[in-house]
Design an enzyme around this catalytic site. Structure first.
Site, PDB file in Angstrom:
ATOM      1  N   HIS A  68      57.342  62.213  73.284  1.00  0.00           N
ATOM      2  CA  HIS A  68      57.086  61.017  74.099  1.00  0.00           C
ATOM      3  C   HIS A  68      57.801  59.756  73.591  1.00  0.00           C
ATOM      4  CE1 HIS A  68      54.515  63.228  76.673  1.00  0.00           C
ATOM      5  NE2 HIS A  68      53.362  63.078  76.051  1.00  0.00           N
ATOM      6  N   HIS A  89      51.424  58.238  81.893  1.00  0.00           N
ATOM      7  CA  HIS A  89      50.553  59.229  81.255  1.00  0.00           C
ATOM      8  C   HIS A  89      49.071  58.962  81.521  1.00  0.00           C
ATOM      9  CE1 HIS A  89      49.387  62.198  78.272  1.00  0.00           C
ATOM     10  NE2 HIS A  89      50.650  62.522  78.097  1.00  0.00           N
ATOM     11  N   GLU A 118      52.206  64.396  85.132  1.00  0.00           N
ATOM     12  CA  GLU A 118      53.329  63.583  84.652  1.00  0.00           C
ATOM     13  C   GLU A 118      54.605  63.954  85.403  1.00  0.00           C
ATOM     14  OE1 GLU A 118      53.360  64.123  80.295  1.00  0.00           O
ATOM     15  OE2 GLU A 118      51.321  64.838  80.509  1.00  0.00           O
TER      16      GLU A 118
END
Ligand code: FUC
Length: 314
Positions: free
Chosen positions: A105, A179, A313
């Site tokens: 991420h 997210h 996502e």
């Protein structure tokens, strides 16, 4: 429609602001300029009871200490990059390894950890916030200066429009997502296992034990990954499919979307009557059922536990 800003906290002397956007139906969204985090979405159930449908905290401190990317914009690249290594035009790049030996991420100081500039947008039938950030060349190991803009706009049809816009002075990687962990039961009354998910997807990506895609596409036919007719998330928890077991009983997989902008993802909670319809221009969505949510912290008074929220996502 209006946007109401207030101070949410401070990081190293910099003010973090929280913006609340409310539409004419009483639906509202709150977001802050730290990580472009959506902290709360209040939405009516079938009887008009307005309750929160995302995981989030009431204080900035909790975000700094406990948040597994709750509501945040993640990037520069969402998901995992093996060993933090990639090659672009023959040049190798090394990114920080923040999940064992892999890059996750966008790294330890990714977009979810920076303070963005924010401008409120107020129109008659929609309102929201435009967030901008300049990520310097080499930040978290990625090449190129990137100017990025994220916009959240809520309208009177109870739609939230999320837009991303990025430009760099060098060839680089950019693949961001939001997210948010959804829980349509309202104020976390139940976990998400009896939520029904329908997705127009006939293929998903196989993962290895580090949750990295192997490169193998698997057809969903006759598996617990077939959401084309809709199925309860519970079926992934209960399934003996090795891919469900591998991720800690549930889903943590990229699904290839068979169509775009045609109600391709629909999450529904029968008991509350709430429904979340997601449309995107992106080719895939990662379905993550909060398999790693077990933790020693409270989420607005509810003990954090597995499967308390589900992320979609794109
Ligand atoms: C999702 C998952 C990961 C991770 C993270 C917090 O995107 O793919 O496994 O747990 O969120």
């Amino acid at each position: 429609m209006e946007v109401n800003p207030k101070k949410f906290g401070e990081i190293n002397g910099q003010t973090v602001s929280l913006f609340t956007i409310t539409n004419d139906n009483g639906m509202s969204l709150s977001c802050m300029n730290y990580g472009c985090v959506i902290t709360e979405i209040l939405a009516p159930d079938r009887d008009g009871n307005v309750e929160n449908i995302v995981l989030g905290f009431d204080s900035l401190e909790e975000y700094l200490h406990h948040s597994p990317y709750f509501g945040a914009v993640v990037g520069r690249v969402a998901g995992r990059i093996k060993k933090g290594q990639f090659e672009l035009d023959g040049k190798g790049y090394s990114l920080p390894q923040n999940e064992n030996r892999n890059h996750l991420h966008g790294g330890p100081n990714g977009f979810n950890h920076v303070i963005w500039s924010a401008t409120a947008i107020e129109n008659r039938n929609e309102a929201g916030v435009e967030f901008t950030y300049t990520s310097p060349d080499g930040e978290e190991g990625y090449p190129g200066t990137v100017d990025i803009k994220v916009t959240y706009l809520l309208n009177n049809q109870n739609e939230l429009v999320v837009s991303y816009d990025g430009i760099s002075d060098q060839k680089t990687l950019l693949n961001v997502t939001n997210h948010s962990y959804f829980n349509l039961s309202g104020d976390l009354k139940r976990d998400v296992l009896d939520h029904t998910l329908a997705m127009k997807s006939h293929q998903f990506l196989e993962l290895d034990h580090e949750l990295l895609p192997t490169g193998q596409f698997i057809n969903v036919e006759d598996t617990s990954f077939d959401f084309r007719e809709g199925r309860k998330l519970q079926s992934g928890l209960a399934s003996s499919h090795p891919q469900n077991k591998l991720v800690g009983n549930g889903y943590d997989h990229p699904f290839m979307l068979d169509s775009n902008n045609q109600k391709e993802i629909v999450l529904a909670d029968e008991e509350s009557g709430r429904q979340l319809v997601i449309e995107t221009d992106q080719p895939s969505v990662v379905l993550y059922t909060g398999n790693q949510l077990e933790g020693d912290f409270q989420i607005r008074g509810t003990q954090s536990k597995k499967h308390l929220g589900v992320c979609l996502e794109t």
